[in-house]
Write an enzyme that holds these catalytic residues in place. Structure first.
Site, PDB file in Angstrom:
ATOM      1  CE  LYS A 116      -3.791  -2.202   2.364  1.00  0.00           C
ATOM      2  NZ  LYS A 116      -4.941  -2.076   3.224  1.00  0.00           N
ATOM      3  CD  GLU A 200      -5.386   6.359   3.613  1.00  0.00           C
ATOM      4  OE1 GLU A 200      -4.555   6.374   2.692  1.00  0.00           O
ATOM      5  OE2 GLU A 200      -6.479   5.775   3.529  1.00  0.00           O
ATOM      6  CG  HIS A 235     -12.208  -1.675   8.246  1.00  0.00           C
ATOM      7  ND1 HIS A 235     -12.822  -0.477   7.972  1.00  0.00           N
ATOM      8  CD2 HIS A 235     -11.567  -1.502   9.417  1.00  0.00           C
ATOM      9  CE1 HIS A 235     -12.569   0.379   8.944  1.00  0.00           C
ATOM     10  NE2 HIS A 235     -11.817  -0.216   9.847  1.00  0.00           N
ATOM     11  NE  ARG A 292      -7.961 -10.389  -3.780  1.00  0.00           N
ATOM     12  CZ  ARG A 292      -7.791  -9.480  -2.829  1.00  0.00           C
ATOM     13  NH1 ARG A 292      -6.583  -9.161  -2.434  1.00  0.00           N
ATOM     14  NH2 ARG A 292      -8.811  -8.876  -2.284  1.00  0.00           N
TER      15      ARG A 292
END
Ligand code: ADP
Length: 448
Positions: A116, A200, A235, A292
Site C-alpha cells: 500500500k 492517512e 472493514h 488479483r
C-alpha cells in the site's frame, strides 16, 4: 492457449476457475489439504493431489509442494485465485523461473502495487487523487503524532502489507493514535510478517467504490465499471453491487480512466481492482490496488456481460482480450451477498460444521457461486465464506426484490450463516434508498 492449469486454491473460487477452464477446453489440476479431502470441487477437477495437512502454511501456502505437483502434473499455468498465494510476488517469480505461467500480474507489478505504501507513491506520481497522508512508512509514535497534527484527526493507521481489513486502526485523538499505532504494527507483524505502517486522513462516512480493470500484454486496458462495496463489517465486505447507486456516467469514466492510468504506470497486465473512497460530493480518493481476481468479480461480470476469469487466462497466455472498452457497457443491476458460516447473533463467531440440508435458489437472474452440498462438512481451518448469491435485473429495485425472493428460497441447514443479516439488509429503508456508507452496518443496522 494453455492445455492444463493448476489451481492453487480451494472452495468456490477453485470451482469458478474449473468452470472457466472447462468452457475453454483446458484441463484442471487441483491441489488440496487433508482437511479438504471431501471438497466437492475436487470431483469436477480432471486431477487432484493432496499436498499436505490442514494448516495453510503446510499446504495452500507451501510453494515447494505446489511447484512439485505442477511439475509432476505437467501444467502450463497456475491460477492462484484470491487469498493464499495470489499476491505473493515471490511465488509469481518461482512460477516464472520454472517456465510456468502465473495467471496474475508480474512479480514487479505485485511488488509495486501490492504494497500500500509503494502504491501510494506511484499514485502520487501518476496524479491519482489521494487522501492526505504519509509518503513513507512511519518509524515511531512521535512521528505518528506529528503527522496526525499536520493532517488533522481523525486518522487511520494502516499496515503497508495489509489486507482483509487487518492491521488498521482509526484514531480520533493522540491517545488513541499511540495505542492504535502500536496495535496496527503488532497485528501487521503477526498477520503479514511485515510491521511497516503508514498514516492517512480518515474519511467519515464514505462509500467504498472500486474499479475492475483487465489488461493484456498487447497494451489493451479496459475498465469494467465499478462495484459499490460500502456494506462492510470490520472493514470486510458483506454485500457488493453494481452500478453504485450514486454513480454517473461521467464519474465512472473519470474513475475508470484514473484506475487505468495507475495500472499502466505499473505495467500491470491481468485483472485487478483499484479501490477508492467516494465522498458525498463525488470526490474520490485512491486506497489500494488488489493485484488479483476478487471475491466480488461476478458482480461486474453480470452488468458488463464479461467472463473475467476467461479474460485473465487469455491475457496470461499472451492473447488479446476478447473485448475492448467500447464493447463494455454497464447495463442492468447486480447484487452479491456473501454467505458466511458465521453466527450473526453471536458476534459473527465462525460456525463450521456439516450441511444437513440445502435448497439452492434459481430462476431468472440468479447466480449461485458455491462449492457446498448436503453432507459436506465445512472445515474450521479456512475462510468462513461458503457461498456467493448473486442476482441480476433491469434496475436496482427489481434486483433488490429478486434478492429478497432468492434469499427466501435459500435454505442451508446444519450451520449458522449470515442469511438473516442479508434479509435484514434487503428490507432496510436506507439500503433501499441507496443511502449507506462504510460504517452503516456497524453504526446503524447492528446498533438498532
Ligand atoms: P484491506 O486491504 O485490509 O481490505 P483497505 O485499504 O482496502 O484495506 O480498506 C478497507 C476498508 O477500510 C475500506 O473499504 C474502508 O471502509 C476503510 N478505510 C480504509 N481507509 C480509510 C480511510 N482513509 N478513511 C475511511 N475509511 C477507510
Amino acid at each position: 492457449m494453455f492445455s492444463k492449469i493448476l489451481i492453487a486454491n480451494r472452495g468456490e473460487i477453485a470451482l469458478r476457475i474449473i468452470r472457466a477452464c472447462r468452457e475453454m477446453g483446458i484441463k484442471t489440476v487441483c491441489v488440496y489439504s487433508e482437511a479438504d479431502r471431501q471438497g466437492p470441487w475436487l470431483e469436477v477437477s480432471d486431477e487432484a493431489y493432496c499436498i499436505g495437512p490442514a494448516p495453510s502454511a503446510k499446504s495452500y501456502l507451501d510453494i515447494s509442494r505446489i511447484m512439485a505437483t505442477a511439475e509432476i502434473a505437467d501444467v502450463d499455468a497456475i491460477h492462484p485465485g484470491y487469498g493464499f498465494l495470489s499476491e505473493n510476488a515471490h511465488f509469481a517469480e518461482v512460477c516464472q523461473s520454472s517456465g510456468i505461467a502465473f495467471i496474475g500480474p508480474s512479480p514487479e507489478a505485485i511488488r509495486l502495487l501490492g504494497n500500500k505504501a509503494s502504491a501510494r507513491d506511484l499514485a502520487i506520481k501518476s496524479k491519482v487523487p489521494l487522501l492526505p497522508g504519509t509518503k513513507d512508512l512511519v518509524e515511531d509514535d512521535k512521528e505518528a503524532i506529528e503527522i496526525a497534527n499536520d493532517i488533522g484527526y481523525p486518522v487511520i493507521v494502516k499496515a503497508a502489507a495489509g489486507g482483509g481489513g487487518r492491521g488498521m486502526r482509526v484514531a480520533h485523538n493522540e491517545i488513541a493514535l499511540v495505542n492504535g499505532y502500536m496495535q496496527a504494527r503488532t497485528e501487521a507483524a503477526t498477520a503479514f510478517k511485515d510491521d511497516g505502517v503508514y498514516i492517512e486522513k480518515y474519511l467519515e462516512r464514505p462509500r467504498h467504490v472500486e474499479i475492475q480493470i483487465i489488461s493484456d500484454s498487447h497494451g489493451n486496458y479496459v475498465y469494467c465499471g465499478e462495484r459499490d462495496c460500502s456494506l462492510q463489517r470490520r472493514h470486510q465486505k458483506l454485500v457488493e453491487e453494481a452500478p453504485s447507486p450514486i454513480m454517473t456516467p461521467e464519474l465512472r469514466e473519470k474513475m475508470g480512466e484514473t484506475a487505468i492510468r495507475l495500472c499502466k504506470a505499473a505495467n500491470y497486465v491481468t485483472a485487478g481492482t483499484a479501490e477508492f473512497l467516494l465522498d458525498k460530493n463525488g470526490n474520490f480518493y485512491f486506497m489500494e490496488v488488489n493485484t488479483r481476481i476478487q471475491v466480488e468479480h461476478p458482480v461486474s461480470e453480470l452488468v458488463t456481460r464479461t467472463d473475467l476469469i476467461r479474460a485473465q487466462i487469455m491475457a496470461a497466455a499472451g492473447e488479446k482480450l476478447p473485448f475492448t472498452q467500447d464493447d463494455v457497457e454497464v447495463r442492468g443491476h447486480a447484487i452479491e451477498v456473501r454467505i458466511n458460516a458465521e453466527d450473526p447473533d453471536n458476534g459473527f463467531r465462525p460456525s463450521p460444521g456439516k450441511i444437513t440440508d440445502l435448497m439452492i435458489p434459481g430462476g431468472p437472474g440468479v447466480r449461485w457461486d458455491s462449492h457446498i452440498k448436503v453432507g459436506y462438512s465445512i472445515p474450521p481451518n479456512y475462510d468462513s465464506m461458503v457461498a456467493k448469491l448473486l442476482v441480476f435485473a433491469d434496475d436496482r429495485p427489481k434486483a433488490i426484490a429478486r434478492m429478497r425472493r432468492a434469499l427466501g428460497e435459500l435454505k442451508i441447514e446444519g450451520i449458522k450463516t449470515t442469511i438473516p443479516l442479508h434479509q435484514r439488509i434487503m428490507n432496510d429503508a436506507n439500503f433501499i434508498k441507496g443511502d449507506v456508507d462504510t460504517g452503516y452496518i456497524e453504526n446503524v443496522l447492528l446498533a438498532k
